[in-house]
Design a protein around this motif. Sequence first.
Motif, PDB file in Angstrom:
ATOM      1  N   LEU A  72      34.724  66.091  19.755  1.00  0.00           N
ATOM      2  CA  LEU A  72      33.933  64.932  19.731  1.00  0.00           C
ATOM      3  C   LEU A  72      32.795  64.943  18.759  1.00  0.00           C
ATOM      4  CD1 LEU A  72      33.574  64.114  23.527  1.00  0.00           C
ATOM      5  CD2 LEU A  72      34.741  62.711  21.917  1.00  0.00           C
ATOM      6  N   PHE A  73      32.051  66.104  18.517  1.00  0.00           N
ATOM      7  CA  PHE A  73      30.844  66.131  17.350  1.00  0.00           C
ATOM      8  C   PHE A  73      31.342  66.181  16.213  1.00  0.00           C
ATOM      9  CE2 PHE A  73      28.093  68.394  14.809  1.00  0.00           C
ATOM     10  CZ  PHE A  73      26.900  67.581  14.917  1.00  0.00           C
ATOM     11  N   GLN A  74      32.741  66.738  15.842  1.00  0.00           N
ATOM     12  CA  GLN A  74      33.162  66.946  14.499  1.00  0.00           C
ATOM     13  C   GLN A  74      33.612  65.781  14.137  1.00  0.00           C
ATOM     14  OE1 GLN A  74      32.720  69.495  12.639  1.00  0.00           O
ATOM     15  NE2 GLN A  74      31.562  70.246  14.291  1.00  0.00           N
ATOM     16  N   ARG A  75      34.445  64.881  15.005  1.00  0.00           N
ATOM     17  CA  ARG A  75      34.860  63.667  14.473  1.00  0.00           C
ATOM     18  C   ARG A  75      33.599  62.736  14.122  1.00  0.00           C
ATOM     19  NH1 ARG A  75      38.287  61.622  12.002  1.00  0.00           N
ATOM     20  NH2 ARG A  75      40.099  62.779  13.197  1.00  0.00           N
ATOM     21  N   ILE A  76      32.762  62.732  15.077  1.00  0.00           N
ATOM     22  CA  ILE A  76      31.482  61.933  14.949  1.00  0.00           C
ATOM     23  C   ILE A  76      30.765  62.146  13.318  1.00  0.00           C
ATOM     24  CG2 ILE A  76      29.222  61.273  15.586  1.00  0.00           C
ATOM     25  CD1 ILE A  76      30.249  61.783  18.372  1.00  0.00           C
ATOM     26  N   LEU A  77      30.829  63.507  13.303  1.00  0.00           N
ATOM     27  CA  LEU A  77      30.017  63.850  12.247  1.00  0.00           C
ATOM     28  C   LEU A  77      30.883  63.714  10.918  1.00  0.00           C
ATOM     29  CD1 LEU A  77      27.752  65.732  10.655  1.00  0.00           C
ATOM     30  CD2 LEU A  77      29.343  67.664  10.746  1.00  0.00           C
ATOM     31  N   SER A  78      32.324  63.597  10.925  1.00  0.00           N
ATOM     32  CA  SER A  78      33.317  63.333   9.786  1.00  0.00           C
ATOM     33  C   SER A  78      33.299  61.663   9.592  1.00  0.00           C
ATOM     34  CB  SER A  78      34.561  63.337  10.231  1.00  0.00           C
ATOM     35  OG  SER A  78      34.844  64.962  10.124  1.00  0.00           O
ATOM     36  N   ASN A  79      33.004  60.967  10.713  1.00  0.00           N
ATOM     37  CA  ASN A  79      32.709  59.538  10.641  1.00  0.00           C
ATOM     38  C   ASN A  79      31.534  59.053  10.021  1.00  0.00           C
ATOM     39  OD1 ASN A  79      35.400  58.911  11.731  1.00  0.00           O
ATOM     40  ND2 ASN A  79      34.593  58.475  13.552  1.00  0.00           N
ATOM     41  N   CYS A  80      30.520  59.863  10.232  1.00  0.00           N
ATOM     42  CA  CYS A  80      28.971  59.566   9.717  1.00  0.00           C
ATOM     43  C   CYS A  80      28.958  59.902   8.333  1.00  0.00           C
ATOM     44  CB  CYS A  80      28.124  60.163  10.512  1.00  0.00           C
ATOM     45  SG  CYS A  80      27.682  59.564  12.155  1.00  0.00           S
ATOM     46  N   THR A  81      29.770  61.051   8.008  1.00  0.00           N
ATOM     47  CA  THR A  81      30.009  61.452   6.649  1.00  0.00           C
ATOM     48  C   THR A  81      30.547  60.286   5.906  1.00  0.00           C
ATOM     49  OG1 THR A  81      29.750  63.481   7.067  1.00  0.00           O
ATOM     50  CG2 THR A  81      30.588  63.127   4.952  1.00  0.00           C
ATOM     51  N   LEU A  82      31.679  60.005   6.333  1.00  0.00           N
ATOM     52  CA  LEU A  82      32.633  58.808   5.667  1.00  0.00           C
ATOM     53  C   LEU A  82      31.629  57.537   5.485  1.00  0.00           C
ATOM     54  CD1 LEU A  82      36.047  59.156   7.179  1.00  0.00           C
ATOM     55  CD2 LEU A  82      35.364  59.706   4.743  1.00  0.00           C
ATOM     56  N   ASP A  83      31.154  57.255   6.478  1.00  0.00           N
ATOM     57  CA  ASP A  83      30.201  55.818   6.346  1.00  0.00           C
ATOM     58  C   ASP A  83      28.920  55.970   5.287  1.00  0.00           C
ATOM     59  OD1 ASP A  83      31.619  54.735   8.636  1.00  0.00           O
ATOM     60  OD2 ASP A  83      29.967  55.284   9.927  1.00  0.00           O
ATOM     61  N   TRP A  84      28.619  57.151   5.152  1.00  0.00           N
ATOM     62  CA  TRP A  84      27.471  57.463   4.007  1.00  0.00           C
ATOM     63  C   TRP A  84      28.101  57.240   2.822  1.00  0.00           C
ATOM     64  CZ3 TRP A  84      27.014  60.611  -0.030  1.00  0.00           C
ATOM     65  CH2 TRP A  84      25.672  60.683  -0.627  1.00  0.00           C
ATOM     66  N   PHE A  85      29.416  57.723   2.453  1.00  0.00           N
ATOM     67  CA  PHE A  85      30.016  57.566   1.075  1.00  0.00           C
ATOM     68  C   PHE A  85      30.317  55.874   1.199  1.00  0.00           C
ATOM     69  CE2 PHE A  85      31.045  62.194   1.438  1.00  0.00           C
ATOM     70  CZ  PHE A  85      30.493  62.438   0.181  1.00  0.00           C
ATOM     71  N   ARG A  86      30.859  55.362   2.066  1.00  0.00           N
ATOM     72  CA  ARG A  86      31.089  53.785   1.970  1.00  0.00           C
ATOM     73  C   ARG A  86      29.664  53.253   1.826  1.00  0.00           C
ATOM     74  NH1 ARG A  86      33.860  54.585   7.017  1.00  0.00           N
ATOM     75  NH2 ARG A  86      36.154  54.917   6.698  1.00  0.00           N
ATOM     76  N   ARG A  87      28.613  53.448   2.192  1.00  0.00           N
ATOM     77  CA  ARG A  87      27.339  52.774   1.904  1.00  0.00           C
ATOM     78  C   ARG A  87      27.003  52.976   0.531  1.00  0.00           C
ATOM     79  NH1 ARG A  87      26.032  54.646   7.063  1.00  0.00           N
ATOM     80  NH2 ARG A  87      25.114  56.206   6.239  1.00  0.00           N
ATOM     81  N   GLN A  88      27.262  54.507   0.022  1.00  0.00           N
ATOM     82  CA  GLN A  88      26.799  54.736  -1.307  1.00  0.00           C
ATOM     83  C   GLN A  88      27.663  53.878  -2.156  1.00  0.00           C
ATOM     84  OE1 GLN A  88      24.301  56.147  -2.273  1.00  0.00           O
ATOM     85  NE2 GLN A  88      23.968  57.267  -0.485  1.00  0.00           N
ATOM     86  N   LYS A  89      29.134  53.920  -2.018  1.00  0.00           N
ATOM     87  CA  LYS A  89      29.726  53.017  -3.064  1.00  0.00           C
ATOM     88  C   LYS A  89      29.198  51.643  -3.072  1.00  0.00           C
ATOM     89  CE  LYS A  89      34.610  52.010  -3.794  1.00  0.00           C
ATOM     90  NZ  LYS A  89      36.039  51.948  -3.244  1.00  0.00           N
TER      91      LYS A  89
END
Length: 188
Positions: A58-75
């Motif tokens: 669960l934590f790995q999935r959440i960490l991956s999603n939070c990282t992807l969200d960060w990249f989306r916000r940066q874009k």
Amino acid sequence: MATEQELSDFLKNVEKRAFKRSLYHVRNEEAALDIVQDSMMKLAEHYGDKPAGELPMLFQRILSNCTLDWFRRQKTRNALFSSLSDFDGAGDEGDFDLLETFRGADPSEQTESAEDTTRRAQVLRAIESEIQDLPARQREAFLMRYWEEMDVAETAAAMGCSEGSVKTHCSRAVQALARALKAKGLQP
């Protein structure tokens, strides 16, 4: 069901590895720390009642999603700030949506020179400085819409005002920022 102690122990054990993983992806210590903290909070808040054996996945999935969200916000921020200096204003139209200006343009397809990169950094610093000078409601609407990526209805609900007011606040904020950039000679 994981006990509080099991959850706490898990988070302590995974913290350093998660930080290194995030840092490797985003290459920014502050952002990596924020991503890890957000991930830990989401795990504890939404999945703290799951069995201890399920926490790692669960934590790995959440960490991956939070990282992807960060990249989306940066874009989104990069697209916003790279083009904001080209914006001359939308007049007094209440239905103007700045995000519509950027739809369809894929920043990853563009190549930038060092001069463009430097110019973008200058514009970003100027915008960050000017945002502080906006009236409170304009600043609030601008940040919710373009930094937090909330839609007009969500922003209106959060601010306790109408959708038309959100659009007006955002339009005025963008116009003020464009004028400030122009005054600083940061328009092409």
